[in-house]
Design a protein around this motif. Structure first.
Motif, short mmCIF file in Angstrom:
data_model
loop_
_atom_site.label_atom_id
_atom_site.label_comp_id
_atom_site.label_asym_id
_atom_site.label_seq_id
_atom_site.Cartn_x
_atom_site.Cartn_y
_atom_site.Cartn_z
N ARG A 23 45.72 76.05 27.62
CA ARG A 23 46.97 75.58 27.56
C ARG A 23 45.53 75.06 29.29
O ARG A 23 46.06 74.42 29.57
CB ARG A 23 47.43 75.64 27.84
CG ARG A 23 48.67 75.04 28.13
CD ARG A 23 50.44 75.21 27.90
NE ARG A 23 51.11 74.67 27.57
CZ ARG A 23 51.44 74.01 29.23
NH1 ARG A 23 50.81 74.37 30.17
NH2 ARG A 23 52.81 72.99 28.58
N ASN A 27 44.79 71.61 31.45
CA ASN A 27 46.35 71.30 32.53
C ASN A 27 45.13 70.67 33.64
O ASN A 27 45.79 69.24 33.88
CB ASN A 27 47.44 72.04 32.59
CG ASN A 27 48.01 71.15 33.99
OD1 ASN A 27 48.86 70.81 33.61
ND2 ASN A 27 48.12 72.49 34.53
N ARG A 44 51.68 63.36 35.21
CA ARG A 44 51.90 64.98 34.33
C ARG A 44 52.64 64.41 33.18
O ARG A 44 52.87 65.60 32.51
CB ARG A 44 52.83 64.92 35.68
CG ARG A 44 53.70 66.55 35.63
CD ARG A 44 53.56 67.76 35.98
NE ARG A 44 52.68 68.22 34.60
CZ ARG A 44 51.32 68.99 34.12
NH1 ARG A 44 51.06 69.33 35.01
NH2 ARG A 44 51.29 69.24 33.14
N THR A 45 53.73 63.52 33.18
CA THR A 45 54.58 63.32 31.64
C THR A 45 53.11 62.98 30.98
O THR A 45 53.45 64.13 29.97
CB THR A 45 55.23 62.36 31.83
OG1 THR A 45 56.56 62.21 32.98
CG2 THR A 45 56.00 61.46 30.63
N SER A 48 52.39 67.05 30.13
CA SER A 48 53.09 67.15 29.56
C SER A 48 53.09 67.40 28.12
O SER A 48 53.02 68.53 27.08
CB SER A 48 54.27 67.77 30.02
OG SER A 48 53.76 67.50 31.10
N ARG A 52 52.19 69.61 24.71
CA ARG A 52 52.64 70.90 23.49
C ARG A 52 51.60 71.08 22.46
O ARG A 52 51.89 72.37 21.72
CB ARG A 52 53.13 69.64 22.82
CG ARG A 52 54.67 69.21 24.35
CD ARG A 52 55.64 68.12 23.54
NE ARG A 52 56.30 67.74 24.44
CZ ARG A 52 57.74 66.92 24.29
NH1 ARG A 52 57.70 66.46 23.58
NH2 ARG A 52 58.86 67.24 25.55
#
Length: 337
Positions: A23, A27, A44-45, A48, A52
């Motif tokens: 993760r 990122n 960023r959205t 993210s 998940r």
């Protein structure tokens, strides 16, 4: 007198085949504007949402190829061996850095600083040019290099030394009973290909855009991949084709997609396909797991009998020799930053 140091750079991999480590790596990787070229809030959205579920699946994939010995990452293992081989061939400092993860480019540059280097030759280990590989690596290295002179090895997809290493690799590793050779390259969104076109009117605007002369070819990933295939396939008698792998998201990427193409080859009667990966110089998740495990399963399920994954150049003696030769290139053959 100027003291030159060599900075070998590759993309990187997570520290461990575990969800949290993957993760963190994803990122850092996906938040790079060169990878997902959207405004920061949207990027960023998107990232993210990806984070998940993808880290768990990716951790499982990494676990399937992770080595028992340190370093566990195949990419880091082969990159370290290549750096060691290069050190044995040159009399100047050599450091290895990854764009994401460890050892970082910052760590590598600190090592070169400790060696009193005042001129750095950055050697991005990506044969073809793409913003998500070469551009981001060069940009980051330029920022970290501060006031030291930074020279950059150009994309080497068409350099005779690289092509000869690849030809020799194919000659040694291509099975005699293979009835098709697939050149699989890492994919890119078509949007990024168009965005990189300085003319804004050539790339993907006509069926023969990669063959028709254009200044856009200097930075066109697709053109350079297809040019690599043409050069490597010259003289081969085995049928061959080109495809692009590792698609992420719903945008249209370069086609044909490797996974679909493997199924098509099997459906067309190919029973033994050999797969070479000329956009990678070190075996990694995309070669060993995506092609060697998942790709073979796709091919067999579609009716194929066998998939042979041809290894990357990794730490081959002739590959290390080629890099050593390139460390002595005159400045006029290098990119200045």
């Amino acid at each position: 007198m100027t003291t030159r140091g060599i900075l070998l750079a590759n993309l990187g991999s997570p520290a461990a085949p575990e969800r949290d480590a993957v993760r963190r790596y994803l990122n850092e990787f996906l938040m790079d504007r060169h990878v997902i070229d959207a405004p920061w809030p949207l990027r960023r959205t998107i990232v993210s949402l990806i984070l998940r579920q993808r880290p768990e699946a990716s951790a499982k994939a990494y676990g399937a190829i992770w080595r028992d010995e340190e370093p566990g990452s195949p990419l880091l293992h082969w990159s370290e061996r290549l750096a060691d081989a290069l050190r044995q061939r040159v009399n100047i400092p050599v450091a290895l850095g990854m764009r994401y993860g460890a050892p970082s480019l910052e760590d590598a540059l600190k090592a070169l600083t400790a060696a009193s280097v005042d001129e750095i030759l950055l050697m991005p280990l990506y044969p073809q040019h793409a913003g998500a590989t070469r551009s981001t690596t060069i940009e980051r290295a330029r920022t970290l290099a501060d006031r030291r002179k930074l020279l950059v090895l150009p994309a080497f997809y068409d350099r005779p030394e690289y092509l000869q290493v690849m030809r020799d690799l194919l000659s040694q590793e291509l099975p005699n009973d293979a009835d098709h050779l697939l050149f699989s390259y890492h994919g890119l969104p078509e949007r990024q290909i168009r965005k990189a076109d300085p003319t804004r009117e050539h790339c993907l605007q006509r069926p023969d855009c990669c063959e028709a002369p254009s200044s856009a070819h200097a930075g066109c990933y697709r053109h350079q991949c297809l040019a690599t295939t043409r050069r490597l396939a010259a003289g081969l008698t085995i049928p061959h084709s080109t495809s692009f792998q590792s698609r992420l998201g719903r945008l249209r990427w370069l086609t044909p997609y490797t996974e679909e193409h493997l199924g098509e080859l099997a459906g067309a009667g190919v029973r033994h396909v050999a797969v070479a990966c000329p956009s990678f110089v070190a075996d990694n998740l995309e070669t060993l797991e995506e092609l060697g495990i998942k790709g073979e399963a796709v091919f067999r399920e579609a009716g194929g009998h066998r998939l042979t994954l041809i290894p990357c150049v990794n730490d081959r003696t002739d590959w290390a020799d080629a890099l050593a030769k390139w460390t002595t290139l005159p400045r006029e053959e290098l990119d200045l930053t």
